[in-house]
Design an enzyme around this catalytic site. Structure first.
Site, PDB file in Angstrom:
ATOM      1  N   HIS A 125      -5.837   1.763   2.980  1.00 26.06           N
ATOM      2  CA  HIS A 125      -5.882   0.298   2.825  1.00 26.06           C
ATOM      3  C   HIS A 125      -6.264  -0.421   4.121  1.00 26.06           C
ATOM      4  O   HIS A 125      -6.580  -1.622   4.081  1.00 26.06           O
ATOM      5  CB  HIS A 125      -4.538  -0.236   2.339  1.00 26.06           C
ATOM      6  CG  HIS A 125      -4.162   0.207   0.969  1.00 26.06           C
ATOM      7  ND1 HIS A 125      -5.004   0.084  -0.112  1.00 26.06           N
ATOM      8  CD2 HIS A 125      -3.027   0.796   0.493  1.00 26.06           C
ATOM      9  CE1 HIS A 125      -4.402   0.561  -1.191  1.00 26.06           C
ATOM     10  NE2 HIS A 125      -3.214   1.007  -0.850  1.00 26.06           N
ATOM     11  N   ASP A 162      -5.844   8.552  -4.968  1.00 25.35           N
ATOM     12  CA  ASP A 162      -4.628   7.734  -4.926  1.00 25.35           C
ATOM     13  C   ASP A 162      -4.662   6.726  -6.078  1.00 25.35           C
ATOM     14  O   ASP A 162      -5.730   6.257  -6.473  1.00 25.35           O
ATOM     15  CB  ASP A 162      -4.577   6.997  -3.590  1.00 25.35           C
ATOM     16  CG  ASP A 162      -3.238   6.337  -3.319  1.00 25.35           C
ATOM     17  OD1 ASP A 162      -2.465   6.871  -2.512  1.00 25.35           O
ATOM     18  OD2 ASP A 162      -2.972   5.264  -3.899  1.00 25.35           O
ATOM     19  N   HIS A 164      -3.795   3.718  -6.041  1.00 27.51           N
ATOM     20  CA  HIS A 164      -4.249   2.420  -5.530  1.00 27.51           C
ATOM     21  C   HIS A 164      -5.636   2.579  -4.911  1.00 27.51           C
ATOM     22  O   HIS A 164      -5.885   3.523  -4.168  1.00 27.51           O
ATOM     23  CB  HIS A 164      -3.273   1.871  -4.491  1.00 27.51           C
ATOM     24  CG  HIS A 164      -1.879   1.710  -5.001  1.00 27.51           C
ATOM     25  ND1 HIS A 164      -0.893   2.669  -4.807  1.00 27.51           N
ATOM     26  CD2 HIS A 164      -1.305   0.717  -5.721  1.00 27.51           C
ATOM     27  CE1 HIS A 164       0.225   2.255  -5.374  1.00 27.51           C
ATOM     28  NE2 HIS A 164       0.002   1.082  -5.932  1.00 27.51           N
ATOM     29  N   ASP A 245       0.363   9.307  -6.106  1.00 31.97           N
ATOM     30  CA  ASP A 245       1.130   8.297  -6.824  1.00 31.97           C
ATOM     31  C   ASP A 245       0.570   7.956  -8.197  1.00 31.97           C
ATOM     32  O   ASP A 245       1.081   7.057  -8.870  1.00 31.97           O
ATOM     33  CB  ASP A 245       1.292   7.027  -5.981  1.00 31.97           C
ATOM     34  CG  ASP A 245       0.051   6.638  -5.214  1.00 31.97           C
ATOM     35  OD1 ASP A 245      -1.003   7.290  -5.393  1.00 31.97           O
ATOM     36  OD2 ASP A 245       0.109   5.681  -4.421  1.00 31.97           O
TER      37      ASP A 245
END
Length: 307
Positions: A125, A162, A164, A245
């Protein structure tokens, strides 16, 4: 097959505070899982610190300054609503990015072909100018830049599974056609990026999945979208942003993957690496917040890398 495991005790010392999901217990769970007898063949290595020059290939100098000069003497320093520094955080971030760079150097200059960086904080991120989403420096992006600048590779790919979307990685390489960024992720979900139509300079490949999607949907997205794009791009080195995740037990999202899905996708990426990249793969830990699922999934991933 020799696989290097890069980690450092400093990465366990980074502590965002009580109740924070990106806790030291995450890395401890991964390392405990990789201490099982079946992982005895791992080549265990200490992660060095990344240099400023390595960091500043993808991050602005003022961001690097903010991380390295604003370390709290005690307690915590909050960079945004989710991203927190403790006294050990800057050192951990340097080791996390340094691990990925050292792995690049090793797979490109020695007989080693594969490496897994068991590090935190995660990275995908972090943008050129901002730390966010639990991430301080963008570990995989720093390592990809190392491969391009130092080793003069012409094509590298970053595959991010991931849950996200890696908005920072996409942002960093948005217009750099030497880097293919391919991501499967839940959408819509934090950070709100990663639409299928986001294509950059033709080097961005997003395969968003709706909440509730499971193994069939995940494997279909890779078979139809991600793997063909990688095959056409023919990368000389494959990076993996290995977030776990998307597992069905993870508390921060809503996909329904199992640990075996991570073994499956790792094997597919290794097939591509053998075809185009002399087998060279560098993987770095991103998310994963249910400790049992994280341990099982990372073991499945590294087990597939060991073959």
């Amino acid at each position: 097959m020799s696989v290097a495991l890069y980690t450092h005790a400093s990465c366990l010392a980074h502590d965002p505070g009580p109740g924070h999901p990106e806790s030291p217990a995450r890395l401890a769970a991964v390392l405990d899982a990789l201490d099982a007898p079946r992982f005895a063949a791992l080549d265990r290595r200490q992660a060095p610190r990344a240099t400023r020059a390595q960091l500043e290939r993808v991050h602005r100098a003022d961001l690097v300054d903010d991380i390295l000069s604003n370390v709290p003497a005690t307690g915590w320093c909050r960079l945004d609503a989710d991203t927190v520094m403790s006294p050990a955080s800057a050192e951990a971030a340097l080791r996390a990015a340094g691990a990925a760079c050292a792995a690049v150097d090793a797979v490109l200059t020695t007989p080693l072909q594969r490496a897994f960086c068991a590090v935190r904080p995660p990275g995908h991120h972090a943008t050129p100018s901002s730390s966010m989403g639990f991430c301080l420096f963008n570990n995989v992006a720093v390592a990809a830049a190392q491969a391009l600048a130092v080793h003069r590779l012409e094509r590298v790919a970053i595959v991010d599974f991931d849950v996200h979307h890696g908005n920072g990685t996409q942002d960093i390489f948005w217009s750099d056609a030497r880097v293919l960024y391919a991501s499967s992720h839940q959408w819509p979900l934090y950070p709100g990026t990663g639409a299928r139509g986001d294509t950059g300079a033709g080097n961005i490949v997003n395969a968003p999945l709706p909440a509730g999607a499971g193994s069939i949907d995940f494997r279909d997205a890779f078979n139809r979208i991600v793997l063909p794009a990688l095959d056409e791009f023919a990368p000389q080195l494959i990076f993996i942003s290995a977030g776990f995740d998307a597992h069905r037990l993870d508390p921060l999202a809503g996909l329904e993957l199992e640990a075996d899905d991570y073994a499956w996708v790792t094997r597919r990426l290794l097939d591509l690496a053998r075809r185009h990249a002399q087998g060279r793969v560098v993987s770095s830990l991103e998310g994963g917040y249910d400790l049992g699922a994280l341990a099982e999934s990372s073991a499945a991933h590294v087990g597939a890398m060991l073959g």
